[in-house]
Design a protein around this motif. Structure first.
Motif, PDB file in Angstrom:
ATOM      1  N   ASP A   1     -10.235   4.201  -3.095  1.00 27.86           N
ATOM      2  CA  ASP A   1      -8.929   3.715  -3.553  1.00 27.86           C
ATOM      3  C   ASP A   1      -7.869   4.799  -3.738  1.00 27.86           C
ATOM      4  OD1 ASP A   1     -10.213   4.905  -5.660  1.00 27.86           O
ATOM      5  OD2 ASP A   1     -10.322   3.100  -6.900  1.00 27.86           O
ATOM      6  N   ASP A   2      -8.150   6.015  -3.288  1.00 31.36           N
ATOM      7  CA  ASP A   2      -7.159   7.091  -3.392  1.00 31.36           C
ATOM      8  C   ASP A   2      -6.335   7.177  -2.118  1.00 31.36           C
ATOM      9  OD1 ASP A   2      -8.295   7.739  -5.885  1.00 31.36           O
ATOM     10  OD2 ASP A   2      -9.752   9.081  -4.933  1.00 31.36           O
ATOM     11  N   VAL A   3      -5.443   8.162  -2.069  1.00 29.96           N
ATOM     12  CA  VAL A   3      -4.706   8.482  -0.845  1.00 29.96           C
ATOM     13  C   VAL A   3      -4.685   9.997  -0.709  1.00 29.96           C
ATOM     14  CG1 VAL A   3      -2.500   8.384   0.370  1.00 29.96           C
ATOM     15  CG2 VAL A   3      -3.255   6.416  -0.984  1.00 29.96           C
TER      16      VAL A   3
ATOM     17  N   LYS B   1      -8.750  -4.080  -2.011  1.00 38.15           N
ATOM     18  CA  LYS B   1      -7.332  -4.011  -2.350  1.00 38.15           C
ATOM     19  C   LYS B   1      -6.663  -2.742  -1.833  1.00 38.15           C
ATOM     20  CE  LYS B   1      -4.067  -4.737  -6.132  1.00 38.15           C
ATOM     21  NZ  LYS B   1      -3.924  -5.063  -7.574  1.00 38.15           N
ATOM     22  N   TYR B   2      -7.349  -1.599  -1.963  1.00 43.52           N
ATOM     23  CA  TYR B   2      -6.738  -0.314  -1.595  1.00 43.52           C
ATOM     24  C   TYR B   2      -7.448   0.382  -0.436  1.00 43.52           C
ATOM     25  CZ  TYR B   2      -4.794  -0.992  -6.284  1.00 43.52           C
ATOM     26  OH  TYR B   2      -4.167  -1.515  -7.383  1.00 43.52           O
TER      27      TYR B   2
ATOM     28  N   SER C   1      -1.260   2.438  -9.754  1.00 45.05           N
ATOM     29  CA  SER C   1      -1.712   1.610  -8.644  1.00 45.05           C
ATOM     30  C   SER C   1      -0.721   1.618  -7.486  1.00 45.05           C
ATOM     31  CB  SER C   1      -1.949   0.177  -9.113  1.00 45.05           C
ATOM     32  OG  SER C   1      -0.766  -0.369  -9.679  1.00 45.05           O
ATOM     33  N   ASN C   2       0.575   1.843  -7.797  1.00 46.42           N
ATOM     34  CA  ASN C   2       1.585   1.891  -6.730  1.00 46.42           C
ATOM     35  C   ASN C   2       1.938   3.321  -6.324  1.00 46.42           C
ATOM     36  OD1 ASN C   2       3.106   2.786  -8.852  1.00 46.42           O
ATOM     37  ND2 ASN C   2       4.582   1.116  -8.834  1.00 46.42           N
ATOM     38  N   LEU C   3       1.074   4.271  -6.711  1.00 44.94           N
ATOM     39  CA  LEU C   3       1.165   5.688  -6.321  1.00 44.94           C
ATOM     40  C   LEU C   3       2.274   6.466  -7.017  1.00 44.94           C
ATOM     41  CD1 LEU C   3       0.418   5.475  -2.474  1.00 44.94           C
ATOM     42  CD2 LEU C   3      -1.169   5.794  -4.383  1.00 44.94           C
TER      43      LEU C   3
ATOM     44  N   HIS D   1      -6.299   2.406 -11.826  1.00 43.80           N
ATOM     45  CA  HIS D   1      -6.014   0.976 -11.848  1.00 43.80           C
ATOM     46  C   HIS D   1      -7.153   0.248 -12.534  1.00 43.80           C
ATOM     47  CE1 HIS D   1      -9.061   0.261  -8.673  1.00 43.80           C
ATOM     48  NE2 HIS D   1      -8.664   1.436  -8.224  1.00 43.80           N
TER      49      HIS D   1
ATOM     50  N   ARG E   1      -5.793   7.577  -7.698  1.00 42.01           N
ATOM     51  CA  ARG E   1      -5.224   6.323  -8.175  1.00 42.01           C
ATOM     52  C   ARG E   1      -5.967   5.768  -9.400  1.00 42.01           C
ATOM     53  NH1 ARG E   1      -2.504   2.385  -4.506  1.00 42.01           N
ATOM     54  NH2 ARG E   1      -3.779   3.244  -2.834  1.00 42.01           N
TER      55      ARG E   1
ATOM     56  N   GLU F   1      -5.539   1.647   2.845  1.00 42.83           N
ATOM     57  CA  GLU F   1      -4.643   2.782   2.609  1.00 42.83           C
ATOM     58  C   GLU F   1      -5.421   4.093   2.563  1.00 42.83           C
ATOM     59  OE1 GLU F   1      -0.639   3.451  -0.130  1.00 42.83           O
ATOM     60  OE2 GLU F   1      -2.231   2.107  -0.818  1.00 42.83           O
ATOM     61  N   GLN F   2      -6.579   4.060   1.922  1.00 43.53           N
ATOM     62  CA  GLN F   2      -7.400   5.268   1.853  1.00 43.53           C
ATOM     63  C   GLN F   2      -7.964   5.632   3.219  1.00 43.53           C
ATOM     64  OE1 GLN F   2      -7.956   7.931   0.728  1.00 43.53           O
ATOM     65  NE2 GLN F   2      -9.892   8.276  -0.320  1.00 43.53           N
TER      66      GLN F   2
END
Length: 293
Positions: free
Chosen positions: A84-86, A8-9, A119-121, A199, A197, A12-13
């Motif tokens: 799942d982080d950014v 899912k994430y 979850s949407n930062l 979630h 993140r 992005e990571q």
């Protein structure tokens, strides 16, 4: 990076890691037996020459990260990454720049602060632990440095890959304990370089629902597996000849408190075996008293 059912994430990571500035990034991923589209995503990025990855059986995040450290080729610096982080663009640069201020032979672990996000930062708060773990005694009792914040060099990496114990609590906990047990330095950067993140089931700290927090704490009181003291036993057995005598003495008191005569009493009445955080000290001594530390 270690992955497990993180499709899912994940993109992005990965993109945030590949977008780091001022450093050359070699992204190596171990997949811990995913059954979703995680491996397909990794295959796409590998086909583009942006990362390397391999799959293994499901052994859990802690041992998956340790397997990665043991499997990868030697480099100058290393960093753990969640799936799942950014990361901010200067996350790695900040850590490496600080590490370069120390002698090459020094045992140093860099960690930074994080933004707790939804979850949407969207930023939703901060972690409960306000007192960073940077001292030996504190590190033997607790750890509040997330693995995803860590950057370290070859001296610490070479020590971590020596670990062959069967009671690894978490990879970041091992890094903190080994570093401090050896007389090393933990540098905590007050700057925030990660969107941490939250979630689904990974909600932590101040964002954890009350009933879930209550349930988790109740289970810990009934849990007699003693993961933390067993991990300390593994560390002592692995690094015994390398740990300074005064540090090993304290570690043995904590690690073997259940088997030593008056071991619990010695810790409960000690004014030295305490955390810098009073709440943590109370929980630690309760754990010793109840026999679940």
């Amino acid at each position: 990076m270690s992955t497990y059912n993180g499709d899912k994430y994940l993109r992005e990571q990965i993109e945030s890691i590949l977008s780091q500035v001022g450093v050359k990034v070699n992204l190596i991923v171990r997949d811990d037996g995913s059954t979703d589209n995680t491996q397909k995503i990794l295959q796409e990025y590998e086909a583009e020459g942006k990362l390397k990855w391999y799959a293994g059986k499901n052994i859990g995040a802690a041992y998956s990260f340790l397997n990665l450290l043991k499997s990868i080729s030697r480099d100058e610096f290393y960093a753990f990454s969640d799936q799942d982080d950014v990361w901010d663009k200067k996350k790695l640069l900040a850590g490496i720049s600080k590490l370069k201020e120390y002698p090459e032979e020094a045992i140093v672990l860099y960690t930074c602060s994080v933004r707790v996000v939804s979850s949407n930062l969207s930023e939703i708060g901060s972690l409960n632990s306000s007192v960073p773990v940077t001292t030996f005694m504190d590190g033997m009792i607790r750890n509040n440095s997330q693995g995803c914040t860590m950057v370290f060099g070859n001296v610490l990496r070479n020590l971590l890959v020596m670990y062959n114990g069967k009671n690894l609590f978490m990879h970041d906990d091992l890094a903190v304990k080994v570093c401090l047990a050896m007389g090393g330095i933990i540098y905590r950067d007050v700057e925030k370089y990660i969107n941490y993140r939250q979630h689904g089931n990974n909600v932590i700290g101040t964002q954890e629902p009350f009933m879930r927090s209550l349930s988790r704490r109740a289970k810990s009181l009934l849990n007699q597996s003693c993961e933390r003291s067993k991990e300390l036993q593994d560390i002592i057995e692995t690094y015994s000849d390398l740990i300074p005598v005064e540090n090993r003495y304290v570690m043995e008191k904590i690690a073997y408190y259940k088997s030593r005569k008056f071991g619990r009493i010695a810790i409960l009445i000690s004014r030295n075996i305490v955390s810098k955080d009073n709440k943590t000290t109370r929980r630690f001594k309760l754990g010793i008293l109840m026999g679940f530390f």
